[in-house]
Design an enzyme around this catalytic site. Structure first.
Site, PDB file in Angstrom:
ATOM      1  N   THR A   1       0.834  -1.191   0.000  1.00 41.44           N
ATOM      2  CA  THR A   1       0.000   0.000   0.000  1.00 41.44           C
ATOM      3  C   THR A   1       0.875   1.249   0.000  1.00 41.44           C
ATOM      4  OG1 THR A   1      -1.922   1.028   1.047  1.00 41.44           O
ATOM      5  CG2 THR A   1      -0.349  -0.014   2.536  1.00 41.44           C
TER       6      THR A   1
ATOM      7  N   LYS B   1       3.521   1.366  -4.076  1.00 40.71           N
ATOM      8  CA  LYS B   1       3.003   0.538  -5.177  1.00 40.71           C
ATOM      9  C   LYS B   1       3.821   0.666  -6.468  1.00 40.71           C
ATOM     10  CE  LYS B   1      -1.778   0.457  -3.553  1.00 40.71           C
ATOM     11  NZ  LYS B   1      -3.175   0.683  -3.899  1.00 40.71           N
TER      12      LYS B   1
ATOM     13  N   ASP C   1      -6.417  -3.947  -7.579  1.00 43.17           N
ATOM     14  CA  ASP C   1      -7.266  -2.799  -7.233  1.00 43.17           C
ATOM     15  C   ASP C   1      -8.402  -2.588  -8.242  1.00 43.17           C
ATOM     16  OD1 ASP C   1      -6.019  -2.022  -4.871  1.00 43.17           O
ATOM     17  OD2 ASP C   1      -4.581  -0.733  -5.905  1.00 43.17           O
TER      18      ASP C   1
END
Ligand code: ATR
Length: 280
Positions: A63, A67, A104
């Site tokens: 996170t 990334k 994501d």
């Protein structure tokens, strides 16, 4: 019996919900794993991650703010990570090479379609922001065949760059880029806040009429950071407003499914996480 170890790395990491989410997934699916939060050292990220995998770590979530660095450190990318330019899930192959994936976008789309019942096909979508978060959403959204997708950003050049980078996936969709002052007129069926800004005195100033009366407003962040945008959308008459907690749980489920070969049921986990967040 030694348990398979997994972790999430970020900086800061203290408030991460991922350990709780994965513990609930593991309990539900009877998987015996350990999943912990690890503070990433800003200057030693790559060497730390490689050392963790040498020591036997099975999988890692990444996170903020790592990334993009994770994208650079892995040995190979999944197709969707390649396109997103960012990695949030890593695992080691049998030969020790590290594969980087990005769950994501898939998590966002799953939350949108399954929980909110929104099918992007033939709809008009407006995304505010043109950073890494937006980049991660564009492939799954365009593959869902919207009629119109606009990327609007404070710095219009960055929106135009994304428009160019994803033009090959647009298919029949009208893919446009703009600044925040010249957003093509709505109404949009789906409005996504992917900026790091709230809305308010020093936040975004958006024109009225952007959102369709039956529209959905979705902030990718969760908790108090999403409040001003979602209140604004409610005042615009949005049918549904939501923060990014559902996306957080879905991207985690996607990673869990890759690592463990079993897909957890996300609805009860989201409810449990939402209940603790509300109590806290
Ligand atoms: P992320 O990876 O979360 O997308 P990022 O790459 O730093 O983070 O991108 C942040 C986004 O929020 C950008 O689109 C940024 O706009 P600029 O490209 O013009 O910088 C947007 N943003 C940040 N603060 C903002 C503000 N006060 N008003 C409008 N947009 C803002």
């Amino acid at each position: 019996m030694s348990l398979d170890r997994y972790a999430v790395v970020g900086n800061p990491i203290g408030h991460s919900l991922s350990p709780r989410i994965h513990a609930l997934f593991a309990e539900q699916t009877s998987q015996h794993i350990v999943y912990e939060a690890r503070l990433g050292r800003l200057d030693h990220f790559t060497e730390d991650v490689r050392a963790w995998f040498r020591e036997g770590l099975r999988g890692l979530n990444i996170t903020v703010p790592f990334k993009e660095e994770a994208w650079r450190l892995v040995d190979q990318h999944s197709h969707r990570a390649e396109r997103a330019g960012a990695v949030n899930t890593i695992w080691a192959e049998a030969d020790g090479r590290l594969t980087g994936d990005n769950t994501d976008g898939a998590g966002f789309l799953r939350d949108l379609t399954q929980r909110l019942g929104f099918d992007p096909a033939d709809r008009a979508i407006l995304i505010l922001g043109a950073g890494g978060a937006t980049r991660g959403l564009l492939e799954p959204l365009l593959c869902a065949a919207p009629a119109h997708l606009v990327i609007a950003n404070r710095t219009p050049e960055k929106a135009r760059r994304l428009q160019q980078d994803f033009a090959d996936l647009a298919g029949g969709a009208r893919l446009e880029a703009s600044g925040l002052e010249d957003i093509p007129a709505g109404p949009y069926d789906l409005l996504i806040n992917a900026t790091a800004a709230g809305l308010g005195s020093d936040g975004l100033a958006l024109p009225r009429g952007l959102l369709h009366a039956q529209g959905i407003a979705y902030d990718l962040v969760y908790g108090p950071a999403a409040r001003v945008f979602l209140e604004w959308a409610e005042a615009q008459g949005a049918r549904t407003v939501t923060d990014g907690l559902g996306m957080l749980v879905e991207q985690a489920a996607e990673a869990f499914a890759i690592w463990r070969g079993v897909r957890p049921d996300t609805a009860p986990v989201l409810a449990a996480i939402r209940a603790t967040a509300a109590a806290g």
